[in-house]
Structures are given as structure tokens and as C-alpha cells.
Design a protein around this motif. Structure first.
Motif, mmCIF file in Angstrom:
data_model
loop_
_atom_site.group_PDB
_atom_site.id
_atom_site.type_symbol
_atom_site.label_atom_id
_atom_site.label_comp_id
_atom_site.label_asym_id
_atom_site.label_seq_id
_atom_site.Cartn_x
_atom_site.Cartn_y
_atom_site.Cartn_z
ATOM 1 N N ARG A 1 45.287 34.570 41.201
ATOM 2 C CA ARG A 1 44.778 33.820 42.355
ATOM 3 C C ARG A 1 43.272 34.016 42.500
ATOM 4 N N ARG A 2 42.832 35.266 42.391
ATOM 5 C CA ARG A 2 41.393 35.542 42.524
ATOM 6 C C ARG A 2 40.604 34.891 41.390
ATOM 7 N N ASN A 37 35.562 41.676 32.387
ATOM 8 C CA ASN A 37 34.637 41.677 33.520
ATOM 9 C C ASN A 37 35.322 41.583 34.886
ATOM 10 N N LEU A 38 36.649 41.509 34.905
ATOM 11 C CA LEU A 38 37.312 41.425 36.211
ATOM 12 C C LEU A 38 38.134 42.656 36.589
ATOM 13 N N HIS A 96 37.675 45.696 36.106
ATOM 14 C CA HIS A 96 36.905 46.846 36.575
ATOM 15 C C HIS A 96 36.060 46.510 37.793
ATOM 16 N N GLY A 97 36.068 45.248 38.196
ATOM 17 C CA GLY A 97 35.216 44.847 39.318
ATOM 18 C C GLY A 97 36.011 44.206 40.424
ATOM 19 N N LEU A 98 35.971 42.891 40.453
ATOM 20 C CA LEU A 98 36.606 42.149 41.546
ATOM 21 C C LEU A 98 38.079 42.501 41.713
ATOM 22 N N CYS A 99 38.750 42.779 40.597
ATOM 23 C CA CYS A 99 40.195 43.032 40.656
ATOM 24 C C CYS A 99 40.521 44.501 40.405
ATOM 25 N N ALA A 100 39.541 45.368 40.621
ATOM 26 C CA ALA A 100 39.738 46.795 40.341
ATOM 27 C C ALA A 100 40.813 47.406 41.224
ATOM 28 N N ASN A 101 41.036 46.820 42.390
ATOM 29 C CA ASN A 101 42.059 47.379 43.286
ATOM 30 C C ASN A 101 43.432 46.736 43.089
ATOM 31 N N GLY A 125 39.679 39.941 31.311
ATOM 32 C CA GLY A 125 39.960 41.275 31.827
ATOM 33 C C GLY A 125 38.745 42.188 31.767
ATOM 34 N N GLU A 176 48.171 38.040 42.372
ATOM 35 C CA GLU A 176 46.936 38.097 43.146
ATOM 36 C C GLU A 176 45.727 38.087 42.201
#
Lengths: 204, 204
Positions: free
Chosen positions: B87-88, B66-67, B69-74, B64, B84
Motif C-alpha cells: 500500500r505504501r 530503498n524501502l 530500511h526507510g519508509l517501511c522499516a517499521n 526493497g 501495508e
């Protein structure tokens, strides 16, 4: 989310980006190739990858081939989805950089705002915008995938350079001229990475 | 770096996963740590990362930190967004594996279907489900972030183990018992990776 336990670090230490870079003997960064369809982004990225591999350096190419069917499989080609696609590429590249890798991205990425977002995710010092400055006429004459033909026939909407804009980088880290050979182009990229210190471990 | 193998030249200019693995002297794979909040997933992942680094092996932790706040921030915390998110993570891990890295993921990932999707993205041979089998009572007594307390007070909805299910792996690659020390737990993971051949380059 915070680390589960802070006191573990005193026993095991935390592996940092610098540690990984020392292991790999290089510094993580992103060569962000941008240019029109047919300008040779993927070809140049693969050539640079091959050179880096033969020098014992770890690099990884991110392009439509490995992203559109996986991480970005749930994205289409609307302007919003294109932006989200580039956002994910930027965040993904930032993780690879943190892992110590030299990332080579090959996306048209026509909008300055999207590239700027990627730059801010990755950090300006590690984000190398490389502009393949190949005129539209040349790209269209190559037309390796027959896309320009379809775009001219109106079968492809919002095609970059034909019916959608390409915002050329104003101050790219490197500009690769369209009349350069593949060997000279990749040499230009390698020379930059070498001279900027990315092909050696950071000073400890 | 000193390449782990001299045989790292790419063929026909295309660098393969096997080429990168020979360069790194290891085989890319994913240790997918799953277990309740407070079971020690991130702590164990970090300990394994530290051991691998000291052995000269490249690993990377996805959690959580590093993800989210970045790739999964939305993404939020609805069931759809949680799926989702996983999945990412699976697709991202598959790319790191292709790059040759040993990936250590630390997510509760409570649903079998989500973990199975990650397995299919990564490929069963390279997907090592590692179940931190720590009873709810122990996780709740640790409660490092005070989340169980909030969940019991009704302040956190759909909290795994309290108000949402945790579907334990039926056939994990490894089961780490809750009463094992951190050192023994990480040794168990390392011993598996070693014996299964992931800490050496693939035969060419």
C-alpha cells in the motif's frame, strides 16, 4: 535485500543520484518549512515551487494535502501518529532527494525530535530547516481555516501554540521573518539555494 | 538543465503535474514489475532505468533496497505488514508520478488485491503491470539469495511459490517471457513506454 545480480552492473551500469542530478541540472535537497498553523508554510512552499519551475528546476511540495489522504491516510492525530507522520515525510523526502528533486515540505512539525529524525534520514547537508518566525498573535489573527477559534473554544485538543507546544528551531538554516512579503520570503529561499549550489548540477 | 519545453511557466502560481511533465519531457507513470523471487524484477528495473537515463528521461526504482530500511522499516513480513508495505509503495509511487517521474517498482507483490489497490492509488492509465512470467523451476534453480533452499528446508515460512501463493496477473500490460534476454526484455518495456507516449511531454 541485496541486488538480484551484481554482474549486471558491468553491462548496464547503475544509475546514481549524481547521474540523475546531472540530468536535472540541480542537486536534490529538502527545504523543510516549519512554523505555527497560519504562518504561511504552504503558501511560501508553493511560491518557491513556482519560481523553481520557471527556472527549469524540478521541485515537489509535500504537505497535508497530498499525504494525509494517501501515504498517511491510516494515521490520526495522536502524538504517536503525528510522529509517525513526520517520520514518513522524512523518509519520503529522502527518496525524492535521491531521485534528484528539490523537495519543499510544509508541516507544522512542532517537535525538535521529529525534525531531527527527518534530518538524520535526509542527511544534514541536504536538510534545510526554514523557520517561519511568525508570532502566535499574527497567526491567530489570520486564522485562515478557523482552527485557532476552535482551539480556543476547546473544540480542538492539543492544538500547537494554544494547548500543545511549538519547539522553535534553535539554529535553522534560514529564518523567515513574519513581516516579510511573500515575494521577499521566496527570494530569500531562492537566494539560499542558489548560493549554496543546489540549482546547478554537481561537479563530476 | 535545458528544459525539454519552453512552455514551463506555471499558471496562477500553482505548478501542476502537466507543468512538471513538460519540464521533464515525459509523462509520469509506474512500471509495476511483479513475479516470483528470482524472476529478475530488480535486474530488469535497473536495466530499464539505465536505458531511460541515457535517453535523458528521469526514472526512479523503488524496491526493497530503498524501502525496507526507510519508509517501511517499521513493517515486518506478516500478511498484514506485507499488504501495508505494498500500500505504501503504491501511494509513494503515486506521488512520484505526480512529480512527473517514471517509477519502476520491483516487488514480488503476489496478491492481486494489493496490486489492484496500487492501481487505484496511481490510476489505471498510469499503472503498467509488467509480469515477469518465469516458471518456479527456473527461479528456484537460480536461487540467487539461497531463499528457495531455506524455504524448502522450512526455515522460511510463507515463501511465495513454495508455501504461499503467487497470484499471476490475468491481464498484465506487458508479459515478459522467462526465456527473453535482459536486453530484449528491457527493449520490450522501452518500446511500450515509447509507443504509449510516456517518453514525450503531454500535449498542452
Amino acid at each position: 535485500m541485496k541486488p538480484k545480480s551484481q554482474n549486471i552492473k558491468s553491462h548496464h551500469g547503475t544509475v546514481s543520484r549524481a547521474d540523475r542530478q546531472r540530468l536535472l541540472g540541480q542537486q536534490g535537497c529538502v527545504c523543510w518549512f516549519t512554523g505555527l498553523s497560519g504562518s504561511g508554510k504552504s503558501t511560501l512552499a508553493r511560491a518557491v515551487e513556482s519560481r523553481l519551475q520557471s527556472m527549469g528546476r524540478l521541485s515537489y511540495v509535500l504537505d497535508g494535502d497530498n499525504l494525509r489522504h494517501g501515504l498517511c491516510a491510516n494515521l490520526g492525530f495522536s502524538p504517536e501518529d503525528r510522529s509517525e507522520n513526520i517520520r514518513r515525510v522524512g523518509e519520503l523526502a529522502a527518496l525524492f532527494v535521491d531521485a534528484g528533486a528539490i523537495v519543499l515540505t510544509a508541516f507544522i512539525s512542532p517537535y525538535k525530535a521529529d525534525r531531527d529524525l527527518a534530518r538524520s534520514s535526509i542527511g544534514d547537508a541536504d536538510f534545510h530547516e526554514i523557520f517561519l518566525d511568525v508570532p502566535l498573535e499574527i497567526c491567530e489573527s489570520r486564522d485562515p481555516k478557523g482552527l485557532y477559534k476552535k482551539a480556543r473554544a476547546g473544540e480542538l485538543k492539543e492544538f500547537t501554540g494554544i494547548s500543545a507546544p511549538y519547539e522553535a528551531p534553535e539554529h535553522p538554516r534560514l529564518r523567515v521573518a513574519g513581516d516579510l512579503s511573500l515575494e521577499d520570503s521566496s527570494e530569500q529561499v531562492l537566494a539560499f539555494l542558489q548560493s549554496a549550489g543546489f540549482l546547478q548540477a554537481p561537479a563530476s
